[in-house]
Design a protein around this motif. Structure first.
Motif, PDB file in Angstrom:
ATOM      1  N   ILE A 184       0.854  -1.184   0.000  1.00 38.77           N
ATOM      2  CA  ILE A 184       0.000   0.000   0.000  1.00 38.77           C
ATOM      3  C   ILE A 184       0.892   1.236   0.000  1.00 38.77           C
ATOM      4  CG2 ILE A 184      -1.776   1.287   1.270  1.00 38.77           C
ATOM      5  CD1 ILE A 184      -2.727  -1.382   0.032  1.00 38.77           C
ATOM      6  N   VAL A 185       0.700   2.091  -1.001  1.00 35.19           N
ATOM      7  CA  VAL A 185       1.484   3.322  -1.092  1.00 35.19           C
ATOM      8  C   VAL A 185       0.626   4.562  -0.869  1.00 35.19           C
ATOM      9  CG1 VAL A 185       3.245   2.280  -2.576  1.00 35.19           C
ATOM     10  CG2 VAL A 185       1.261   3.429  -3.616  1.00 35.19           C
ATOM     11  N   GLY A 186      -0.687   4.357  -0.785  1.00 37.48           N
ATOM     12  CA  GLY A 186      -1.601   5.453  -0.538  1.00 37.48           C
ATOM     13  C   GLY A 186      -2.992   4.919  -0.288  1.00 37.48           C
ATOM     14  N   TYR A 187      -3.837   5.776   0.264  1.00 39.42           N
ATOM     15  CA  TYR A 187      -5.227   5.384   0.501  1.00 39.42           C
ATOM     16  C   TYR A 187      -6.092   6.631   0.545  1.00 39.42           C
ATOM     17  CZ  TYR A 187      -4.525   6.917   5.287  1.00 39.42           C
ATOM     18  OH  TYR A 187      -4.250   7.690   6.387  1.00 39.42           O
ATOM     19  N   LEU A 188      -7.374   6.426   0.343  1.00 33.26           N
ATOM     20  CA  LEU A 188      -8.366   7.480   0.491  1.00 33.26           C
ATOM     21  C   LEU A 188      -9.506   6.882   1.304  1.00 33.26           C
ATOM     22  CD1 LEU A 188      -9.670   9.862  -2.250  1.00 33.26           C
ATOM     23  CD2 LEU A 188     -10.973   9.216  -0.259  1.00 33.26           C
ATOM     24  N   ALA A 189      -9.680   7.358   2.522  1.00 35.22           N
ATOM     25  CA  ALA A 189     -10.748   6.905   3.411  1.00 35.22           C
ATOM     26  C   ALA A 189     -11.944   7.836   3.210  1.00 35.22           C
ATOM     27  CB  ALA A 189     -10.283   6.927   4.861  1.00 35.22           C
ATOM     28  N   ALA A 190     -13.055   7.271   2.733  1.00 39.21           N
ATOM     29  CA  ALA A 190     -14.221   8.089   2.410  1.00 39.21           C
ATOM     30  C   ALA A 190     -15.506   7.298   2.644  1.00 39.21           C
ATOM     31  CB  ALA A 190     -14.150   8.541   0.955  1.00 39.21           C
ATOM     32  N   TYR A 191     -16.595   8.044   2.769  1.00 35.76           N
ATOM     33  CA  TYR A 191     -17.895   7.393   2.911  1.00 35.76           C
ATOM     34  C   TYR A 191     -19.014   8.348   2.514  1.00 35.76           C
ATOM     35  CZ  TYR A 191     -18.920   9.782   7.381  1.00 35.76           C
ATOM     36  OH  TYR A 191     -19.191  10.712   8.344  1.00 35.76           O
ATOM     37  N   ARG A 192     -20.206   7.788   2.367  1.00 30.92           N
ATOM     38  CA  ARG A 192     -21.402   8.552   1.995  1.00 30.92           C
ATOM     39  C   ARG A 192     -21.984   9.185   3.262  1.00 30.92           C
ATOM     40  NH1 ARG A 192     -20.816   3.727   0.058  1.00 30.92           N
ATOM     41  NH2 ARG A 192     -20.616   3.425  -2.187  1.00 30.92           N
ATOM     42  N   SER A 193     -22.217  10.502   3.216  1.00 29.19           N
ATOM     43  CA  SER A 193     -22.636  11.224   4.413  1.00 29.19           C
ATOM     44  C   SER A 193     -23.588  12.357   4.039  1.00 29.19           C
ATOM     45  CB  SER A 193     -21.395  11.757   5.137  1.00 29.19           C
ATOM     46  OG  SER A 193     -21.737  12.311   6.384  1.00 29.19           O
ATOM     47  N   LEU A 194     -23.611  13.375   4.876  1.00 25.15           N
ATOM     48  CA  LEU A 194     -24.448  14.560   4.664  1.00 25.15           C
ATOM     49  C   LEU A 194     -23.590  15.812   4.674  1.00 25.15           C
ATOM     50  CD1 LEU A 194     -27.346  13.693   7.139  1.00 25.15           C
ATOM     51  CD2 LEU A 194     -27.416  13.556   4.634  1.00 25.15           C
ATOM     52  N   LEU A 195     -23.933  16.773   3.831  1.00 28.08           N
ATOM     53  CA  LEU A 195     -23.235  18.044   3.813  1.00 28.08           C
ATOM     54  C   LEU A 195     -23.374  18.718   5.174  1.00 28.08           C
ATOM     55  CD1 LEU A 195     -21.636  20.017   2.037  1.00 28.08           C
ATOM     56  CD2 LEU A 195     -23.809  21.115   1.472  1.00 28.08           C
ATOM     57  N   GLY A 196     -22.265  19.174   5.720  1.00 27.73           N
ATOM     58  CA  GLY A 196     -22.269  19.852   7.011  1.00 27.73           C
ATOM     59  C   GLY A 196     -22.039  18.929   8.193  1.00 27.73           C
TER      60      GLY A 196
END
Length: 161
Positions: free
Chosen positions: A52-64
């Motif tokens: 692993i040389v990089g990652y992006l931790a993300a998820y579906r959420s709400l603005l604000g």
């Protein structure tokens, strides 16, 4: 190679984190394991030569809605925002386009899913980087969300597009 971030990637993810952040921003394997188990999760890994040389931790959420540092990826009804919690690339791999390769498919997928926004907390002077990708400072009007933002330090900026 860009692919879905999986539990088996946690040792590599932690190594990237330690290489990129000060101790105050390093989040534990336990926290990331819970995030990967969240139904809202859509995190990606960048792999080269089996590591692993990089990652992006993300998820579906709400603005604000700000995810607290060390917090879980909370599933919400009717998400409208791709929340980019963390993106890091090993310093030795900087300049290879890995960050862009992680971000582009997530933004495209979010639009395809009907998510109208993307948001994040810029830390450690990264506001200019995120601005070049279309993000702009976004005012948080909810006191609880502003308190979550404070947990990232005095230079943290909530940004959205």
């Amino acid at each position: 190679m860009i692919r879905t971030l999986e539990p088996r990637d946690l040792p590599g993810l932690l190594a990237v984190q330690r290489a990129c952040y000060g101790e105050g921003f390093v989040e534990s394997a336990e926290v990331f394991a819970r995030r990967l188990a969240s139904p809202a999760n859509c995190s990606l890994a960048a792999e080269q030569g089996g590591r692993i040389v990089g990652y992006l931790a993300a998820y579906r959420s709400l603005l604000g809605k700000v995810t607290p540092l060390h917090g879980d990826f909370e599933a919400v009804d009717a998400p409208d925002t791709l929340y980019v919690h963390d993106m890091a690339v090993l310093p030795a791999c900087a300049g290879q386009g890995i960050a862009r390769a992680l971000l582009a498919p997530l933004l495209h997928g979010a639009r395809s899913e009907g998510l109208r926004h993307s948001a994040l907390v810029a830390v450690q002077g990264a506001q200019g980087y995120w601005a070049r990708h279309g993000y702009a400072p976004w005012a948080l009007h909810d006191t609880a969300q502003r308190q979550r933002l404070v947990g990232y330090g005095s230079d943290a900026v909530y940004m959205a597009m």
